[in-house]
Design an enzyme around this catalytic site. Structure first.
Site, PDB file in Angstrom:
ATOM      1  N   LYS A  70     -36.344  25.262 -17.973  1.00 18.62           N
ATOM      2  CA  LYS A  70     -36.138  24.540 -19.234  1.00 18.62           C
ATOM      3  C   LYS A  70     -37.480  23.985 -19.744  1.00 18.62           C
ATOM      4  CE  LYS A  70     -31.375  23.568 -18.075  1.00 18.62           C
ATOM      5  NZ  LYS A  70     -30.366  22.675 -17.492  1.00 18.62           N
ATOM      6  N   GLN A 118     -29.620  16.835 -14.859  1.00 18.77           N
ATOM      7  CA  GLN A 118     -29.275  18.099 -14.206  1.00 18.77           C
ATOM      8  C   GLN A 118     -28.206  17.851 -13.147  1.00 18.77           C
ATOM      9  OE1 GLN A 118     -30.706  21.175 -15.106  1.00 18.77           O
ATOM     10  NE2 GLN A 118     -29.114  22.023 -13.797  1.00 18.77           N
ATOM     11  N   ASP A 165     -27.076  18.580 -24.312  1.00 23.14           N
ATOM     12  CA  ASP A 165     -26.113  19.435 -23.606  1.00 23.14           C
ATOM     13  C   ASP A 165     -24.777  19.457 -24.352  1.00 23.14           C
ATOM     14  OD1 ASP A 165     -27.172  20.735 -21.445  1.00 23.14           O
ATOM     15  OD2 ASP A 165     -26.737  19.142 -19.998  1.00 23.14           O
TER      16      ASP A 165
END
Ligand code: NDP
Length: 288
Positions: A54, A98, A121
């Site tokens: 990412k 995460q 997200d």
């Protein structure tokens, strides 16, 4: 019929190149780069790989990226305090924690602490609510990526029957909402669906996110349908999707391969969400 292969790798690369230009224009206008922060608790090797990819993508796009790693024995309060600091930091537009977090921590509570406007997200209750209402907001990355693949492949959605197999909060439910917003008639199928093959056979657009290798067979597909295969299953022979690809290509008009279909779109959409969040933040600052 031999299906068109929807090339997610190429579409993702094109989108990233366009995003790089848009980021450069943002920097020129606002004097700062859009910023993404990731919070990784502990040293799970798979999570380290995901987080690193990412950040690499962010840097390639010209975005600021901040990788925070906290010790595995951090307390819930310590991790939440880090999220609160990032929520208050004007140079950070997107935050993601995460998952999974180490045992003893509540990963969902940590993720839910991210402000809706920084929820790149798209998985907080607030973001899910905005999506359900059809209001502007950040959408989950993988479903957003599937919508881009459909759009780039010229697939008409209005008035079509879309079947989404899988009803997870991460993918199935938001995918169904996005298809509904695009004026498809949507059916959500799952493990209790009475006749899954028959349900799939009614789909003009079939989206499968189950996690069972090659579960959807060629004769489950309506001739001429578009098939989006979200599944990622690691077998000894390599990666396969949830759809029996060779059989499906004989029946469908277009299909995503695994790998190289949906997968490359997810991080691309994380970048797109971060840029969208940065633009929205600057718009709020100007009207404040
Ligand atoms: P979940 O395990 O959270 O959900 C799976 C869904 O599939 C559930 O709704 C479940 O139904 C349904 N299901 C399970 N077995 C069957 C069956 N036999 N028949 C019909 N439905 C079934 O998975 P995710 O949604 O998180 O992910 C699904 C797949 O997509 C995985 O392979 C994952 O790796 C992949 N994925 C890929 C991404 C990418 O970037 N390409 C991103 C996200 C996911 P029920 O609710 O009834 O249990």
């Amino acid at each position: 019929m031999t299906a068109l292969i929807i090339d997610g790798k190429a579409i993702g690369a094109e989108r990233r190149a366009a995003l790089k230009d848009e980021v450069a224009a943002f920097v020129a206008e606002f004097g700062r780069a859009p910023g993404l922060a990731t919070v990784l608790v502990g040293e799970d090797p798979a999570s380290q790989v995901y987080v690193a990819s990412k950040h690499r993508a962010c840097e390639e796009a010209g975005m600021k990226s901040v990788a925070l790693t906290l010790p595995a024995d951090s307390t819930q309060a310590e991790v939440e305090a880090v999220i609160d600091e990032l929520n208050a930091d004007d140079t950070i537009d997107g935050i993601l924690c995460q998952l999974p977090v180490p045992e003893g921590l509540d990963g969902d509570a940590i993720s839910q602490r991210v402000l809706a406007e920084k929820d790149v997200d798209g998985l907080t209750v607030a973001s899910a609510g905005l999506l359900a209402l059809g209001a502007p907001g950040l959408r989950p990355c993988t479903p957003r990526g599937c919508m881009v693949l459909l759009e780039e492949s010229g697939v008409e959605l209005s008035g079509k029957h879309a079947v989404v197999v899988g009803r997870s909060n991460l993918f199935g439910k938001p995918m169904a909402q996005l298809l509904l917003q695009a004026n498809a008639t949507v059916t959500i199928a799952h493990s209790r669906t009475a006749d899954l093959a028959a349900t799939c056979r009614t789909a003009d657009v079939l989206v499968v996110a189950v996690g069972r290798p090659e579960m959807v067979r060629g004769d489950w597909i309506k001739p001429g349908a578009t098939v989006i295969d979200v599944g990622i299953n690691r077998l000894e022979s390599g990666l396969v999707g949830d759809v029996a690809f060779a059989e499906a290509t004989e029946v469908a008009s277009a299909i995503t391969p695994v790998p190289g279909g949906v997968g490359p779109m997810t991080i691309t959409m994380l970048l797109a969400n971060t840029l969208d969040a940065a633009r929205a933040a600057e718009a709020r600052r100007q009207t404040a």
